[in-house]
Design a protein around this motif. Structure first.
Motif, PDB file in Angstrom:
ATOM      1  N   SER A  36       0.835  -1.216   0.000  1.00 42.78           N
ATOM      2  CA  SER A  36       0.000   0.000   0.000  1.00 42.78           C
ATOM      3  C   SER A  36       0.863   1.257   0.000  1.00 42.78           C
ATOM      4  O   SER A  36       0.451   2.304  -0.480  1.00 42.78           O
ATOM      5  CB  SER A  36      -0.941   0.010   1.212  1.00 42.78           C
ATOM      6  OG  SER A  36      -0.236   0.323   2.402  1.00 42.78           O
ATOM      7  N   THR A  37       2.090   1.125   0.526  1.00 44.67           N
ATOM      8  CA  THR A  37       2.949   2.318   0.529  1.00 44.67           C
ATOM      9  C   THR A  37       3.502   2.597  -0.869  1.00 44.67           C
ATOM     10  O   THR A  37       3.984   3.695  -1.135  1.00 44.67           O
ATOM     11  CB  THR A  37       4.106   2.166   1.539  1.00 44.67           C
ATOM     12  OG1 THR A  37       4.932   1.064   1.148  1.00 44.67           O
ATOM     13  CG2 THR A  37       3.566   1.938   2.946  1.00 44.67           C
ATOM     14  N   TYR A  38       3.438   1.599  -1.746  1.00 40.12           N
ATOM     15  CA  TYR A  38       3.771   1.857  -3.154  1.00 40.12           C
ATOM     16  C   TYR A  38       2.543   2.325  -3.925  1.00 40.12           C
ATOM     17  O   TYR A  38       2.606   3.259  -4.706  1.00 40.12           O
ATOM     18  CB  TYR A  38       4.334   0.598  -3.814  1.00 40.12           C
ATOM     19  CG  TYR A  38       5.689   0.201  -3.291  1.00 40.12           C
ATOM     20  CD1 TYR A  38       6.825   0.889  -3.679  1.00 40.12           C
ATOM     21  CD2 TYR A  38       5.821  -0.846  -2.386  1.00 40.12           C
ATOM     22  CE1 TYR A  38       8.066   0.546  -3.192  1.00 40.12           C
ATOM     23  CE2 TYR A  38       7.062  -1.202  -1.889  1.00 40.12           C
ATOM     24  CZ  TYR A  38       8.185  -0.503  -2.290  1.00 40.12           C
ATOM     25  OH  TYR A  38       9.406  -0.851  -1.805  1.00 40.12           O
ATOM     26  N   THR A  39       1.420   1.635  -3.703  1.00 32.75           N
ATOM     27  CA  THR A  39       0.230   2.016  -4.479  1.00 32.75           C
ATOM     28  C   THR A  39      -0.202   3.442  -4.141  1.00 32.75           C
ATOM     29  O   THR A  39      -0.740   4.126  -4.988  1.00 32.75           O
ATOM     30  CB  THR A  39      -0.948   1.048  -4.243  1.00 32.75           C
ATOM     31  OG1 THR A  39      -1.246   1.016  -2.853  1.00 32.75           O
ATOM     32  CG2 THR A  39      -0.631  -0.346  -4.729  1.00 32.75           C
ATOM     33  N   MET A  40       0.090   3.901  -2.921  1.00 27.26           N
ATOM     34  CA  MET A  40      -0.299   5.279  -2.590  1.00 27.26           C
ATOM     35  C   MET A  40       0.399   6.271  -3.521  1.00 27.26           C
ATOM     36  O   MET A  40      -0.177   7.283  -3.906  1.00 27.26           O
ATOM     37  CB  MET A  40      -0.014   5.621  -1.124  1.00 27.26           C
ATOM     38  CG  MET A  40       1.442   5.908  -0.820  1.00 27.26           C
ATOM     39  SD  MET A  40       1.743   6.200   0.952  1.00 27.26           S
ATOM     40  CE  MET A  40       1.383   7.945   1.081  1.00 27.26           C
ATOM     41  N   GLN A  41       1.635   5.932  -3.893  1.00 21.54           N
ATOM     42  CA  GLN A  41       2.363   6.835  -4.797  1.00 21.54           C
ATOM     43  C   GLN A  41       1.773   6.793  -6.200  1.00 21.54           C
ATOM     44  O   GLN A  41       1.722   7.801  -6.893  1.00 21.54           O
ATOM     45  CB  GLN A  41       3.840   6.437  -4.847  1.00 21.54           C
ATOM     46  CG  GLN A  41       4.536   6.632  -3.511  1.00 21.54           C
ATOM     47  CD  GLN A  41       5.991   6.189  -3.562  1.00 21.54           C
ATOM     48  OE1 GLN A  41       6.295   5.106  -4.050  1.00 21.54           O
ATOM     49  NE2 GLN A  41       6.879   7.022  -3.051  1.00 21.54           N
ATOM     50  N   VAL A  42       1.316   5.603  -6.568  1.00 19.35           N
ATOM     51  CA  VAL A  42       0.661   5.464  -7.869  1.00 19.35           C
ATOM     52  C   VAL A  42      -0.628   6.299  -7.904  1.00 19.35           C
ATOM     53  O   VAL A  42      -0.887   7.042  -8.846  1.00 19.35           O
ATOM     54  CB  VAL A  42       0.345   3.981  -8.145  1.00 19.35           C
ATOM     55  CG1 VAL A  42      -0.523   3.833  -9.379  1.00 19.35           C
ATOM     56  CG2 VAL A  42       1.636   3.186  -8.289  1.00 19.35           C
ATOM     57  N   TYR A  43      -1.423   6.155  -6.848  1.00 19.62           N
ATOM     58  CA  TYR A  43      -2.664   6.941  -6.783  1.00 19.62           C
ATOM     59  C   TYR A  43      -2.363   8.438  -6.792  1.00 19.62           C
ATOM     60  O   TYR A  43      -3.043   9.221  -7.450  1.00 19.62           O
ATOM     61  CB  TYR A  43      -3.450   6.621  -5.510  1.00 19.62           C
ATOM     62  CG  TYR A  43      -4.189   5.308  -5.541  1.00 19.62           C
ATOM     63  CD1 TYR A  43      -5.192   5.065  -6.470  1.00 19.62           C
ATOM     64  CD2 TYR A  43      -3.909   4.323  -4.611  1.00 19.62           C
ATOM     65  CE1 TYR A  43      -5.887   3.867  -6.481  1.00 19.62           C
ATOM     66  CE2 TYR A  43      -4.592   3.118  -4.612  1.00 19.62           C
ATOM     67  CZ  TYR A  43      -5.579   2.897  -5.543  1.00 19.62           C
ATOM     68  OH  TYR A  43      -6.264   1.717  -5.549  1.00 19.62           O
ATOM     69  N   ARG A  44      -1.342   8.826  -6.018  1.00 18.50           N
ATOM     70  CA  ARG A  44      -1.033  10.255  -5.957  1.00 18.50           C
ATOM     71  C   ARG A  44      -0.728  10.788  -7.354  1.00 18.50           C
ATOM     72  O   ARG A  44      -1.246  11.819  -7.773  1.00 18.50           O
ATOM     73  CB  ARG A  44       0.155  10.520  -5.025  1.00 18.50           C
ATOM     74  CG  ARG A  44       0.346  12.000  -4.781  1.00 18.50           C
ATOM     75  CD  ARG A  44       1.658  12.308  -4.089  1.00 18.50           C
ATOM     76  NE  ARG A  44       2.777  11.920  -4.933  1.00 18.50           N
ATOM     77  CZ  ARG A  44       4.035  11.870  -4.519  1.00 18.50           C
ATOM     78  NH1 ARG A  44       4.323  12.149  -3.263  1.00 18.50           N
ATOM     79  NH2 ARG A  44       4.988  11.522  -5.352  1.00 18.50           N
ATOM     80  N   ALA A  45       0.104  10.049  -8.088  1.00 13.92           N
ATOM     81  CA  ALA A  45       0.440  10.482  -9.445  1.00 13.92           C
ATOM     82  C   ALA A  45      -0.822  10.528 -10.311  1.00 13.92           C
ATOM     83  O   ALA A  45      -1.015  11.461 -11.092  1.00 13.92           O
ATOM     84  CB  ALA A  45       1.476   9.547 -10.049  1.00 13.92           C
TER      85      ALA A  45
END
Ligand SMILES: Nc1ncnc2c1ncn2[C@@H]1O[C@H](COP(=O)(O)OP(=O)(O)O)[C@@H](O)[C@H]1O
Ligand SMILES: [Mg+2]
Lengths: 263, 216
Positions: free
Chosen positions: B100-109
């Motif tokens: 989730s700490t990676y997907t959060m960056q994906v969502y942010r972008a």
């Protein structure tokens, strides 16, 4: 609300105000950093009038429309619409007053994830609480008016720029605003698509009593629809008057230079 | 070294057990990482440092420490505080949290890639903030990020064997157990190697189909 039953753009006849001054900016100052874009601007628009803002790029025309749409906040001054404060005002009051204002953008800004129909019905349903049926009924009327009935179930990406902009006009009108703000709505269009959009706007200007504030470089269009033309330069109105006067016998050198450059 | 088909046959019952566990970890872990990552991404947009600072610090910490350490921590330290879950539950949560700490960056972008004009149109139409997020911004953001999320699903698949370290018998765990008991390493390891390739291929097909459905 009984407004759903009216024809596409008849004005709400029950409005207790409806005449006289609709928009007023008083001593409005807007800065970006230390660049003062509008300096102590005073300016008002009467109900039902069509006012065109002209002037060189960077003179602050867009900024005025964005202030009225509450996309920007002024640094100083007051803004009222139909007697109600838009600035300074609480968020709740802003939401109320903003219902009276609609805007059409240079880049259309339709919602690409929604069909044409949903684009138009979304806000009437979720903001005005209209029933889905009434909102769709009205969307159909508006689409017919802008000549796009057969595209009702398409997505924006399937339409030309000119068609998208006409949907955007319908979307703004669906909220029955008292004021329509138009910011260079044909500037992003291929030349052959401009006329279709301007015809729709001429039609609206002629057949409704909606107040229009319009930034445009289409001088023939401005001459046709405007009651008043305001010439801006460096955030100030340097000349104002009916179109016949501004376009035929401008007083200011800056206006003359500007007009000879764009005409 | 010679290939022994009967060892493959003997391994298969254990293989199916392991496959089921691996798929459980992958599916539940992905769902947790998709949901939690979105929560982090949205919390990071709350306009107060009292929210963004702790969320930023915790997620940064989780992203930059090894998943294996987190697995051990959750599996061995939490019970000392009286919190116990099964090894599988702990593992699924740990891998979901980590990713989730990676997907959060994906969502942010994805959220930042939605043109500012969309926010402006929503304001001009007076849409409430909630509705702007759910009807305008997130549908566009999510559509953009499906391919990037899909890449993390494939990465996660390749990290599932780490759960062996906390006694979860996923495919590698089953293969190792079988190998140690039968002294036959080649067959079980080859079988699960192929299984990993097949799963990631099928997962990428499924994600591409989803992508095609979303891009309307
Ligand atoms: N968001 C912004 N940040 C900084 N400067 C801006 C911003 N928006 C507009 N400006 C500046 O304000 C001035 C007036 O801009 P604008 O109102 O867009 O002019 P016009 O519409 O008449 O071309 C310009 O100098 C422009 O660079
Ligand atoms: Mg402009």
């Amino acid at each position: 609300m009984s407004t759903d039953t009216h024809a596409p753009f008849e004005k709400d006849p029950g409005s207790p105000r409806g005449t006289g001054e609709l928009i007023r900016l008083e001593k409005v100052t807007k800065r970006f950093g230390d660049h003062t874009v509008l300096d102590n601007l005073d300016f008002s628009v009467d109900t039902g009038k069509h006012v065109t803002l002209i002037g060189p790029s960077g003179s602050g025309k867009t900024t005025i429309l964005r202030l009225l749409m509450t996309l920007l906040k002024p640094d100083e001054g007051t803004i009222t619409v139909d007697g109600d404060r838009l600035f300074p005002a609480s968020e709740k009051q802003v939401r109320e007053v903003r219902k009276k204002i609609g805007m059409v953008f240079q880049q259309f800004n339709l919602f690409p994830n929604m069909t044409v129909l949903r684009n138009i019905t979304e806000a009437p349903v979720t903001v005005l609480g209209m029933s889905k049926d009434a909102a769709e009924e009205r969307a159909r009327e508006l689409l017919e008016m802008v000549g796009l009935s057969e595209h009702i179930d398409k997505h924006p990406a399937q339409l030309s720029g000119g068609q998208q902009q006409r949907v955007a006009i319908a979307r703004a009108l669906a909220m029955r605003p008292q004021v329509l703000l138009l910011d260079e709505v044909t500037s992003a269009l291929d030349p052959e698509l401009v006329a279709g959009v301007l015809d729709v706007l001429r039609d609206i200007a002629r057949s409704t009593d909606i107040t229009m504030l319009c930034v445009t470089h289409e001088m023939n269009f401005a001459r046709d629809i405007s009651d008043q033309v305001l010439m801006f330069d460096s955030g100030r109105i340097i000349e104002a008057g009916p179109p016949e006067k501004i376009f035929s016998e401008p007083e200011h050198d800056r206006t003359r230079e500007f007009l000879s450059a764009v005409l | 070294m010679k290939w022994d088909w009967s060892a493959v046959a003997d391994f298969m019952p254990y293989f199916w057990d392991g496959l089921l566990v691996t798929l459980q970890i992958l599916v539940l872990g992905s769902l947790i990482s998709f949901a939690l990552g979105l929560v982090w991404a949205l919390l990071m947009r709350v306009p107060t440092r009292w929210v963004t600072w702790p969320v930023g610090a915790v997620t940064e910490f989780v992203r930059n420490t090894p998943l294996l350490v987190q697995l051990f921590f959750l599996f061995y330290v939490l019970p000392e505080w009286g919190i116990t879950f099964s090894a599988l539950t702990t593992g699924v949560f740990a891998i979901g949290l980590h990713y989730s700490t990676y997907t959060m960056q994906v969502y942010r972008a994805g959220i930042e890639a939605v043109p500012v004009g969309q926010w402006e149109a929503a304001t001009a139409l007076n849409l409430p903030l909630r509705r702007t997020w759910t009807a305008v911004i997130l549908p566009q953001a999510v559509r953009r990020v499906v391919p990037a999320l899909g890449n993390y699903v494939i990465s996660m698949l390749k990290d599932t064997p780490l759960l062996m370290a906390i006694t979860v018998l996923e495919m590698l765990g089953e293969a190792r157990l079988f190998a140690q008991q039968q002294f036959q390493f080649t067959e079980p390891l080859t079988v699960i190697g192929f299984a990993f390739i097949v799963i990631s291929y099928l997962a990428s097909l499924a994600l591409r189909a989803l992508e095609r459905r979303l891009v309307h």
